[in-house]
Design a protein around this motif. Sequence first.
Motif, PDB file in Angstrom:
ATOM      1  N   GLY A  99     -32.973 -21.804  42.161  1.00  0.00           N
ATOM      2  CA  GLY A  99     -33.780 -22.925  42.632  1.00  0.00           C
ATOM      3  C   GLY A  99     -34.408 -22.680  43.983  1.00  0.00           C
ATOM      4  N   ARG A 100     -34.471 -23.761  44.778  1.00  0.00           N
ATOM      5  CA  ARG A 100     -35.219 -23.740  46.020  1.00  0.00           C
ATOM      6  C   ARG A 100     -34.563 -22.841  47.063  1.00  0.00           C
ATOM      7  N   ARG A 101     -35.318 -22.550  48.097  1.00  0.00           N
ATOM      8  CA  ARG A 101     -34.803 -21.734  49.194  1.00  0.00           C
ATOM      9  C   ARG A 101     -33.969 -22.591  50.136  1.00  0.00           C
ATOM     10  N   ASN A 102     -33.286 -21.886  51.047  1.00  0.00           N
ATOM     11  CA  ASN A 102     -32.461 -22.519  52.089  1.00  0.00           C
ATOM     12  C   ASN A 102     -31.457 -23.515  51.499  1.00  0.00           C
ATOM     13  N   PRO A 103     -30.547 -23.050  50.647  1.00  0.00           N
ATOM     14  CA  PRO A 103     -29.525 -23.964  50.117  1.00  0.00           C
ATOM     15  C   PRO A 103     -28.560 -24.382  51.211  1.00  0.00           C
ATOM     16  N   GLN A 104     -27.870 -25.494  50.984  1.00  0.00           N
ATOM     17  CA  GLN A 104     -26.884 -25.973  51.933  1.00  0.00           C
ATOM     18  C   GLN A 104     -25.535 -25.319  51.661  1.00  0.00           C
ATOM     19  N   LEU A 105     -24.534 -25.716  52.445  1.00  0.00           N
ATOM     20  CA  LEU A 105     -23.245 -25.039  52.392  1.00  0.00           C
ATOM     21  C   LEU A 105     -22.602 -25.149  51.013  1.00  0.00           C
ATOM     22  N   TYR A 106     -22.615 -26.346  50.428  1.00  0.00           N
ATOM     23  CA  TYR A 106     -21.947 -26.571  49.144  1.00  0.00           C
ATOM     24  C   TYR A 106     -22.928 -26.703  47.983  1.00  0.00           C
ATOM     25  N   SER A 107     -24.128 -26.133  48.119  1.00  0.00           N
ATOM     26  CA  SER A 107     -25.129 -26.278  47.068  1.00  0.00           C
ATOM     27  C   SER A 107     -24.687 -25.613  45.764  1.00  0.00           C
ATOM     28  N   PHE A 108     -23.999 -24.477  45.860  1.00  0.00           N
ATOM     29  CA  PHE A 108     -23.610 -23.740  44.660  1.00  0.00           C
ATOM     30  C   PHE A 108     -22.201 -24.092  44.188  1.00  0.00           C
ATOM     31  N   GLN A 109     -21.605 -25.135  44.767  1.00  0.00           N
ATOM     32  CA  GLN A 109     -20.229 -25.462  44.424  1.00  0.00           C
ATOM     33  C   GLN A 109     -20.084 -25.809  42.945  1.00  0.00           C
ATOM     34  N   THR A 110     -21.016 -26.581  42.403  1.00  0.00           N
ATOM     35  CA  THR A 110     -20.936 -26.984  40.998  1.00  0.00           C
ATOM     36  C   THR A 110     -21.428 -25.893  40.049  1.00  0.00           C
ATOM     37  N   SER A 111     -22.012 -24.825  40.597  1.00  0.00           N
ATOM     38  CA  SER A 111     -22.492 -23.726  39.759  1.00  0.00           C
ATOM     39  C   SER A 111     -21.520 -22.559  39.706  1.00  0.00           C
ATOM     40  N   LEU A 112     -20.410 -22.663  40.434  1.00  0.00           N
ATOM     41  CA  LEU A 112     -19.437 -21.575  40.424  1.00  0.00           C
ATOM     42  C   LEU A 112     -18.695 -21.551  39.097  1.00  0.00           C
ATOM     43  N   PRO A 113     -18.398 -20.364  38.573  1.00  0.00           N
ATOM     44  CA  PRO A 113     -17.626 -20.285  37.322  1.00  0.00           C
ATOM     45  C   PRO A 113     -16.231 -20.856  37.505  1.00  0.00           C
ATOM     46  N   GLN A 114     -15.672 -21.314  36.423  1.00  0.00           N
ATOM     47  CA  GLN A 114     -14.322 -21.864  36.461  1.00  0.00           C
ATOM     48  C   GLN A 114     -13.311 -20.760  36.693  1.00  0.00           C
ATOM     49  N   LEU A 115     -12.337 -21.022  37.561  1.00  0.00           N
ATOM     50  CA  LEU A 115     -11.309 -20.028  37.853  1.00  0.00           C
ATOM     51  C   LEU A 115     -10.470 -19.773  36.606  1.00  0.00           C
ATOM     52  N   PRO A 116     -10.426 -18.522  36.121  1.00  0.00           N
ATOM     53  CA  PRO A 116      -9.668 -18.256  34.890  1.00  0.00           C
ATOM     54  C   PRO A 116      -8.168 -18.407  35.119  1.00  0.00           C
ATOM     55  N   LEU A 117      -7.495 -18.898  34.105  1.00  0.00           N
ATOM     56  CA  LEU A 117      -6.050 -19.111  34.175  1.00  0.00           C
ATOM     57  C   LEU A 117      -5.344 -17.928  33.525  1.00  0.00           C
ATOM     58  N   PRO A 118      -4.581 -17.146  34.285  1.00  0.00           N
ATOM     59  CA  PRO A 118      -3.872 -15.999  33.687  1.00  0.00           C
ATOM     60  C   PRO A 118      -2.737 -16.471  32.796  1.00  0.00           C
ATOM     61  N   SER A 119      -2.348 -15.620  31.874  1.00  0.00           N
ATOM     62  CA  SER A 119      -1.242 -15.946  30.977  1.00  0.00           C
ATOM     63  C   SER A 119       0.086 -15.811  31.720  1.00  0.00           C
ATOM     64  N   VAL A 120       1.137 -16.386  31.124  1.00  0.00           N
ATOM     65  CA  VAL A 120       2.457 -16.304  31.737  1.00  0.00           C
ATOM     66  C   VAL A 120       2.928 -14.846  31.808  1.00  0.00           C
ATOM     67  N   LYS A 121       2.673 -14.092  30.768  1.00  0.00           N
ATOM     68  CA  LYS A 121       3.097 -12.694  30.747  1.00  0.00           C
ATOM     69  C   LYS A 121       2.396 -11.888  31.828  1.00  0.00           C
ATOM     70  N   ASP A 122       1.099 -12.111  31.998  1.00  0.00           N
ATOM     71  CA  ASP A 122       0.352 -11.390  33.025  1.00  0.00           C
ATOM     72  C   ASP A 122       0.846 -11.770  34.427  1.00  0.00           C
ATOM     73  N   THR A 123       1.143 -13.040  34.643  1.00  0.00           N
ATOM     74  CA  THR A 123       1.660 -13.481  35.945  1.00  0.00           C
ATOM     75  C   THR A 123       3.004 -12.842  36.242  1.00  0.00           C
ATOM     76  N   ILE A 124       3.880 -12.773  35.246  1.00  0.00           N
ATOM     77  CA  ILE A 124       5.199 -12.168  35.447  1.00  0.00           C
ATOM     78  C   ILE A 124       5.074 -10.676  35.728  1.00  0.00           C
ATOM     79  N   ASN A 125       4.209  -9.994  34.988  1.00  0.00           N
ATOM     80  CA  ASN A 125       4.024  -8.552  35.218  1.00  0.00           C
ATOM     81  C   ASN A 125       3.517  -8.267  36.625  1.00  0.00           C
ATOM     82  N   ARG A 126       2.581  -9.092  37.094  1.00  0.00           N
ATOM     83  CA  ARG A 126       2.058  -8.898  38.449  1.00  0.00           C
ATOM     84  C   ARG A 126       3.143  -9.168  39.493  1.00  0.00           C
ATOM     85  N   TYR A 127       3.971 -10.176  39.238  1.00  0.00           N
ATOM     86  CA  TYR A 127       5.040 -10.481  40.190  1.00  0.00           C
ATOM     87  C   TYR A 127       6.053  -9.340  40.252  1.00  0.00           C
ATOM     88  N   LEU A 128       6.464  -8.834  39.090  1.00  0.00           N
ATOM     89  CA  LEU A 128       7.429  -7.741  39.071  1.00  0.00           C
ATOM     90  C   LEU A 128       6.856  -6.483  39.714  1.00  0.00           C
TER      91      LEU A 128
END
Length: 279
Positions: free
Chosen positions: A160-189
């Motif tokens: 869109g337009r030039r000179n966006p504000q600080l939170y202009s792209f806040q609603t356009s950011l992709p959703q934070l993916p949720l890792p699986s339980v197994k992946d979280t445990i492997n990363r922790y270990l």
Amino acid sequence: MAEAHQAVAFQFTVSPDGIDLQLSHEALRQIYLSGLHSWKKKFIRFKNGVMTGVYPGSPTGLMLVVGLYMGRAKYVQADPSLALFTKVGAHLPVSRYMSFEKQQVVGGVLVGTGLWVAIFFTMRTALKWLLSWHGWMYARHGTVPWRTRIWLVLVKIFSGRRNPQLYSFQTSLPQLPLPSVKDTINRYLESARPLMDDEQYLRMEGLAKDFEKGLGPKLQWYLKLKSWWATNYVSDWWEEYIYLRGRGPIMVNSNYYAMVRSNSQEQPGHVDRSPKMGT
């Protein structure tokens, strides 16, 4: 105390002759200016909230879309309201308050505004899809593949337009993916292995397997439900329970912290200018 006494807007003294009331005009003026400044800040916050809420739409784009829509309807001699007030008039006496010409103008503005909303929502959704692509991160250094070039052009178009504000792209950011339980445990270990000996690590592996089969899926379901509802499933809880409610030190417990010392021998009067970093 004398300065505080002078700053009071209303001053009065009680004497045998009665009550002597004095008004401090300068204090009243400062109160008025303070209130005016506060309302200006509220208006600016409201305006910025609207501007970032409709981004990449803009008031100029709204006027352009409505103008083009009304001009096209007039050129083809069509009803710009799309018979909106005709349908509403079957239930409400709209004709009492507006003539047919006014109904067409007001209906055309409403339809044009709806078209503008549909356009910037489409641009926002397309921008969210574009920002979800991470192929540009894996390109070889010094080269820009044709896919990345096309991606850059599309991002620039849908931003869109030039000179966006600080939170202009806040609603356009992709959703934070949720890792699986197994992946979280492997990363922790993986992160905990260098800090434990073999016996401690085997015990931690057993606890991790019990968590994966027991409490983990239930907590994962709660996180998945929150990820569907909130834009970020972790940020508000992290701020509240880690930063605000947590009583432990932020450094080491919550944030990484590093301090590098110089290896050079310190001399009298030497100032240690080695970098100290904290995030």
